[in-house]
Each structure stands twice: as structure tokens, then as C-alpha cells.
Design a protein around this motif. Structure first.
Motif, PDB file in Angstrom:
ATOM      1  N   ARG A  25      -1.601 -14.491   3.388  1.00 18.60           N
ATOM      2  CA  ARG A  25      -1.391 -15.521   4.410  1.00 18.60           C
ATOM      3  C   ARG A  25      -0.742 -14.917   5.645  1.00 18.60           C
ATOM      4  O   ARG A  25      -1.167 -15.152   6.763  1.00 18.60           O
ATOM      5  N   THR A  26       0.318 -14.136   5.445  1.00 18.32           N
ATOM      6  CA  THR A  26       0.971 -13.431   6.547  1.00 18.32           C
ATOM      7  C   THR A  26       1.091 -11.965   6.162  1.00 18.32           C
ATOM      8  O   THR A  26       1.072 -11.615   4.981  1.00 18.32           O
ATOM      9  N   LEU A  27       1.260 -11.116   7.130  1.00 18.29           N
ATOM     10  CA  LEU A  27       1.338  -9.679   6.858  1.00 18.29           C
ATOM     11  C   LEU A  27       2.734  -9.220   6.490  1.00 18.29           C
ATOM     12  O   LEU A  27       2.902  -8.369   5.632  1.00 18.29           O
ATOM     13  N   MET A  28       3.750  -9.765   7.153  1.00 19.18           N
ATOM     14  CA  MET A  28       5.125  -9.333   6.963  1.00 19.18           C
ATOM     15  C   MET A  28       5.158  -7.802   6.946  1.00 19.18           C
ATOM     16  O   MET A  28       4.656  -7.176   7.847  1.00 19.18           O
ATOM     17  N   GLU A  29       5.708  -7.200   5.913  1.00 22.91           N
ATOM     18  CA  GLU A  29       5.743  -5.743   5.819  1.00 22.91           C
ATOM     19  C   GLU A  29       4.604  -5.218   4.951  1.00 22.91           C
ATOM     20  O   GLU A  29       4.460  -4.027   4.756  1.00 22.91           O
ATOM     21  N   ARG A  30       3.798  -6.117   4.419  1.00 15.23           N
ATOM     22  CA  ARG A  30       2.722  -5.743   3.510  1.00 15.23           C
ATOM     23  C   ARG A  30       1.756  -4.748   4.141  1.00 15.23           C
ATOM     24  O   ARG A  30       1.227  -3.878   3.478  1.00 15.23           O
ATOM     25  N   TYR A  31       1.536  -4.867   5.439  1.00 14.78           N
ATOM     26  CA  TYR A  31       0.564  -3.981   6.079  1.00 14.78           C
ATOM     27  C   TYR A  31       0.979  -2.513   5.963  1.00 14.78           C
ATOM     28  O   TYR A  31       0.135  -1.633   5.870  1.00 14.78           O
ATOM     29  N   LYS A  32       2.260  -2.244   5.909  1.00 11.52           N
ATOM     30  CA  LYS A  32       2.733  -0.868   5.749  1.00 11.52           C
ATOM     31  C   LYS A  32       2.401  -0.347   4.347  1.00 11.52           C
ATOM     32  O   LYS A  32       2.060   0.814   4.168  1.00 11.52           O
ATOM     33  N   GLN A  33       2.494  -1.222   3.344  1.00 12.23           N
ATOM     34  CA  GLN A  33       2.177  -0.824   1.984  1.00 12.23           C
ATOM     35  C   GLN A  33       0.681  -0.549   1.833  1.00 12.23           C
ATOM     36  O   GLN A  33       0.287   0.360   1.121  1.00 12.23           O
ATOM     37  N   PHE A  34      -0.132  -1.335   2.498  1.00 13.87           N
ATOM     38  CA  PHE A  34      -1.571  -1.126   2.416  1.00 13.87           C
ATOM     39  C   PHE A  34      -1.951   0.207   3.049  1.00 13.87           C
ATOM     40  O   PHE A  34      -2.793   0.929   2.540  1.00 13.87           O
ATOM     41  N   ILE A  35      -1.282   0.562   4.141  1.00 11.66           N
ATOM     42  CA  ILE A  35      -1.532   1.851   4.787  1.00 11.66           C
ATOM     43  C   ILE A  35      -1.155   2.982   3.831  1.00 11.66           C
ATOM     44  O   ILE A  35      -1.860   3.978   3.727  1.00 11.66           O
ATOM     45  N   LYS A  36      -0.068   2.815   3.090  1.00 13.44           N
ATOM     46  CA  LYS A  36       0.322   3.822   2.085  1.00 13.44           C
ATOM     47  C   LYS A  36      -0.793   3.980   1.055  1.00 13.44           C
ATOM     48  O   LYS A  36      -1.108   5.087   0.634  1.00 13.44           O
ATOM     49  N   THR A  37      -1.391   2.884   0.674  1.00 16.65           N
ATOM     50  CA  THR A  37      -2.485   2.919  -0.287  1.00 16.65           C
ATOM     51  C   THR A  37      -3.633   3.762   0.242  1.00 16.65           C
ATOM     52  O   THR A  37      -4.184   4.602  -0.463  1.00 16.65           O
ATOM     53  N   ILE A  38      -3.997   3.556   1.477  1.00 10.59           N
ATOM     54  CA  ILE A  38      -5.105   4.283   2.081  1.00 10.59           C
ATOM     55  C   ILE A  38      -4.814   5.777   2.111  1.00 10.59           C
ATOM     56  O   ILE A  38      -5.679   6.595   1.834  1.00 10.59           O
ATOM     57  N   GLN A  39      -3.586   6.108   2.432  1.00 10.36           N
ATOM     58  CA  GLN A  39      -3.210   7.518   2.518  1.00 10.36           C
ATOM     59  C   GLN A  39      -3.134   8.168   1.140  1.00 10.36           C
ATOM     60  O   GLN A  39      -3.236   9.377   1.026  1.00 10.36           O
ATOM     61  N   SER A  40      -3.017   7.359   0.092  1.00 14.75           N
ATOM     62  CA  SER A  40      -2.814   7.884  -1.252  1.00 14.75           C
ATOM     63  C   SER A  40      -4.081   7.926  -2.096  1.00 14.75           C
ATOM     64  O   SER A  40      -4.046   8.430  -3.213  1.00 14.75           O
ATOM     65  N   THR A  41      -5.166   7.384  -1.608  1.00 17.58           N
ATOM     66  CA  THR A  41      -6.373   7.341  -2.419  1.00 17.58           C
ATOM     67  C   THR A  41      -7.604   7.611  -1.570  1.00 17.58           C
ATOM     68  O   THR A  41      -7.646   7.273  -0.402  1.00 17.58           O
TER      69      THR A  41
END
Length: 107
Positions: A25-41
Motif C-alpha cells: 500500500r505504501t513504500l515506507m522503508e520497504r523500497y530499500k529492502q527490495f533494492i537489497k534483494t535485487i543486489q543479492s540475487t
């Protein structure tokens, strides 16, 4: 052996391509975690996030896009926040169709 801390809500396979989707619904700080995912896989061919985006600032959108993540946002927010239409890779949710996903996979 998938890391369960990765912030991927949905995974789809489209014509042999793996697509990772974050939907909130909202991004809050979640967008930073998703970027970590991209960098890790490297298991996915395309990443995108779907959000109502009431908290999607220009800076957050640019940060997300800098990591190759496509953004789909509620139509009314896309229209309201004019800067979003000027950022390549940010789309109103009404444009989320298989044909668009397929074309993004070719980029």
C-alpha cells in the motif's frame, strides 16, 4: 535455498522469464529492502513494485529506478504527482498488462 528475508511478495514465470513483484500500500522503508534483494540475487529477469504510492517522492522513485525496478502506481497518484510521468519506468497501474511486462523483459 532462497533467503526468506528477501522482500518479494509475488513471483511469476512469463514465457520462461522469472518476474519478482513487490506489492504494498505504501513504500515506507520497504523500497530499500527490495533494492537489497535485487543486489543479492540474479534469479530474476525483471523486478517491479506495485504501490498506491501516497508516499512515493521523486527521490524514492529515482532511487528505485536507479536499480532497474519498474514502478506501477495508483492512477490517481500518477496523475496527481506530475513528476512521476517524467520518470522513465514509472507507470500508472492501469497500464500493467502482459504486453507491457513482455516489452520490459526485452529491454
Amino acid at each position: 535455498s532462497e533467503d526468506k528475508s528477501f522482500e518479494i511478495d509475488h513471483k511469476i514465470n512469463l514465457n520462461g522469464n522469472k518476474v519478482a513483484i513487490s506489492a504494498k500500500r505504501t513504500l515506507m522503508e520497504r523500497y530499500k529492502q527490495f533494492i537489497k534483494t535485487i543486489q543479492s540475487t540474479d534469479n530474476y529477469d525483471l523486478f517491479f513494485t506495485i504501490t498506491l504510492g501516497t508516499d512515493l517522492t521523486k527521490e524514492k522513485a529515482l532511487s528505485i529506478r536507479a536499480h532497474g525496478v519498474y514502478i506501477f502506481i495508483a492512477d490517481e497518484i500518477y496523475v496527481q504527482k506530475k513528476y512521476l510521468s517524467q520518470i522513465d519506468g514509472v507507470y500508472p497501474i492501469s497500464s500493467l498488462k502482459i504486453s507491457l511486462i513482455t516489452s520490459l523483459l526485452k529491454e
